[in-house]
Design a protein around this motif. Sequence first.
Motif, PDB file in Angstrom:
ATOM      1  N   LEU A  79       0.787  -1.224   0.000  1.00  0.00           N
ATOM      2  CA  LEU A  79       0.000   0.000   0.000  1.00  0.00           C
ATOM      3  C   LEU A  79       0.818   1.271   0.000  1.00  0.00           C
ATOM      4  CD1 LEU A  79      -2.880  -0.737   2.546  1.00  0.00           C
ATOM      5  CD2 LEU A  79      -3.104  -0.419   0.088  1.00  0.00           C
ATOM      6  N   ASP A  80       1.933   1.285   0.721  1.00  0.00           N
ATOM      7  CA  ASP A  80       2.607   2.563   0.929  1.00  0.00           C
ATOM      8  C   ASP A  80       4.002   2.347   1.487  1.00  0.00           C
ATOM      9  OD1 ASP A  80       1.839   1.720   3.517  1.00  0.00           O
ATOM     10  OD2 ASP A  80       0.119   3.064   3.526  1.00  0.00           O
ATOM     11  N   GLU A  81       4.789   3.428   1.438  1.00  0.00           N
ATOM     12  CA  GLU A  81       6.146   3.394   1.993  1.00  0.00           C
ATOM     13  C   GLU A  81       6.578   4.822   2.298  1.00  0.00           C
ATOM     14  OE1 GLU A  81       8.418   2.341   3.848  1.00  0.00           O
ATOM     15  OE2 GLU A  81       9.113   0.616   2.661  1.00  0.00           O
ATOM     16  N   TYR A  82       7.362   4.974   3.366  1.00  0.00           N
ATOM     17  CA  TYR A  82       7.869   6.289   3.750  1.00  0.00           C
ATOM     18  C   TYR A  82       8.890   6.802   2.732  1.00  0.00           C
ATOM     19  CZ  TYR A  82       6.028   5.018   8.359  1.00  0.00           C
ATOM     20  OH  TYR A  82       5.226   4.635   9.402  1.00  0.00           O
ATOM     21  N   THR A  83       8.746   8.059   2.354  1.00  0.00           N
ATOM     22  CA  THR A  83       9.687   8.673   1.435  1.00  0.00           C
ATOM     23  C   THR A  83      11.086   8.716   2.047  1.00  0.00           C
ATOM     24  OG1 THR A  83       7.967  10.048   0.438  1.00  0.00           O
ATOM     25  CG2 THR A  83      10.249  10.768   0.150  1.00  0.00           C
ATOM     26  N   PHE A  93       8.272  -0.545   5.376  1.00  0.00           N
ATOM     27  CA  PHE A  93       7.193  -1.482   5.080  1.00  0.00           C
ATOM     28  C   PHE A  93       7.652  -2.583   4.132  1.00  0.00           C
ATOM     29  CE2 PHE A  93       4.245   2.296   5.920  1.00  0.00           C
ATOM     30  CZ  PHE A  93       4.151   1.972   7.263  1.00  0.00           C
ATOM     31  N   ARG A  94       8.654  -2.299   3.304  1.00  0.00           N
ATOM     32  CA  ARG A  94       9.206  -3.372   2.467  1.00  0.00           C
ATOM     33  C   ARG A  94       9.856  -4.435   3.345  1.00  0.00           C
ATOM     34  NH1 ARG A  94      12.877   0.509  -0.919  1.00  0.00           N
ATOM     35  NH2 ARG A  94      12.456   1.813   0.905  1.00  0.00           N
ATOM     36  N   ALA A 108       4.586 -15.647  -6.628  1.00  0.00           N
ATOM     37  CA  ALA A 108       5.121 -15.701  -7.991  1.00  0.00           C
ATOM     38  C   ALA A 108       5.871 -14.422  -8.335  1.00  0.00           C
ATOM     39  CB  ALA A 108       3.983 -15.945  -8.982  1.00  0.00           C
ATOM     40  N   GLU A 109       5.293 -13.278  -7.975  1.00  0.00           N
ATOM     41  CA  GLU A 109       5.929 -11.985  -8.213  1.00  0.00           C
ATOM     42  C   GLU A 109       5.663 -11.076  -7.019  1.00  0.00           C
ATOM     43  OE1 GLU A 109       5.277  -9.982 -11.994  1.00  0.00           O
ATOM     44  OE2 GLU A 109       4.541 -11.854 -12.853  1.00  0.00           O
ATOM     45  N   VAL A 110       6.605 -10.202  -6.738  1.00  0.00           N
ATOM     46  CA  VAL A 110       6.446  -9.200  -5.683  1.00  0.00           C
ATOM     47  C   VAL A 110       6.881  -7.854  -6.243  1.00  0.00           C
ATOM     48  CG1 VAL A 110       7.197  -8.410  -3.417  1.00  0.00           C
ATOM     49  CG2 VAL A 110       6.809 -10.853  -3.813  1.00  0.00           C
ATOM     50  N   HIS A 111       6.025  -6.854  -6.114  1.00  0.00           N
ATOM     51  CA  HIS A 111       6.350  -5.498  -6.559  1.00  0.00           C
ATOM     52  C   HIS A 111       6.162  -4.550  -5.381  1.00  0.00           C
ATOM     53  CE1 HIS A 111       6.567  -6.796 -10.713  1.00  0.00           C
ATOM     54  NE2 HIS A 111       5.392  -7.376 -10.579  1.00  0.00           N
ATOM     55  N   LEU A 112       7.262  -4.012  -4.875  1.00  0.00           N
ATOM     56  CA  LEU A 112       7.227  -3.117  -3.735  1.00  0.00           C
ATOM     57  C   LEU A 112       7.638  -1.706  -4.151  1.00  0.00           C
ATOM     58  CD1 LEU A 112       8.865  -5.471  -1.078  1.00  0.00           C
ATOM     59  CD2 LEU A 112       6.440  -5.158  -1.587  1.00  0.00           C
ATOM     60  N   ILE A 113       7.106  -0.720  -3.455  1.00  0.00           N
ATOM     61  CA  ILE A 113       7.383   0.683  -3.757  1.00  0.00           C
ATOM     62  C   ILE A 113       8.751   1.069  -3.200  1.00  0.00           C
ATOM     63  CG2 ILE A 113       6.629   3.069  -3.425  1.00  0.00           C
ATOM     64  CD1 ILE A 113       3.801   1.910  -2.852  1.00  0.00           C
TER      65      ILE A 113
END
Length: 256
Positions: A79-83, A93-94, A108-113
């Motif tokens: 959902l979100d991550e600290y700048t 959060f990652r 299968a896949e992971v996409h983190l901000i």
Amino acid sequence: MNSAAEKSFQKDKLSVQTYATVEQLGAAAADFVEARLRSTISAKGKAHLVLATGASQLTFLNSLKERDVAWDAITVFHLDEYTGLSEDHPASFRRYLRERILDEVRPAEVHLIDASAADLNAEIRRYEGLLKSHPLDVACIGIGENGHIAFNDPPVADFDDARLVKEVELDHACRMQQVNEGWFPSLEETPPRAVTLTIPAVMSSGVISCVVPGERKAEAVDRALNGPISPACPASILRRHNDTTLFLDRSSAARI
């Protein structure tokens, strides 16, 4: 564990279930998400899942890891991550997701901000592109003490946002929640900005599971359910979603 709801009711389109304990709440939400993922994978051969973080999600994630989920057919977003926060920071959060679920279940896949990217605008565009090409099937979210969903705090929440992902300024109540939960030692050390999925991005998910335990969330739950549907309490928009279940314990349901 008996995870039968003590009370179930509907508020507008929103289904609400209350449980005696946070453990029962987490188990019930895990059962719900497992069933929705299974039906999505059966129909599509795959599923796109977004996961929340924070203290409120721990029992749910622990229960979800125990379920028979076909993780090899699932793509995970968050959902979100600290700048500016590095991914190895204790409050990242990652890092939270990797340590508490992803490294164990291996989707299968992971996409983190990557909100510490040198070109943050490019990272935001990259993540928006991923969401456009991977429409969300199941969103697992919570509600903040100020009524936020993701990091859409009342001052920046926009029910009609044209963006799917954006950088936002965090309000004081949101930042104090992070301190009170022990993620940062002081307000001064809590990042003032974050990258977040917008409210339309969350609401685009076919199914939403909203896990909200604890007495500190009781006022926000009351406002979300019984106040006007307004950005003043961003979570109130969940009452307009066609398939959302709100999972509460006795403490968070104390005012409703």
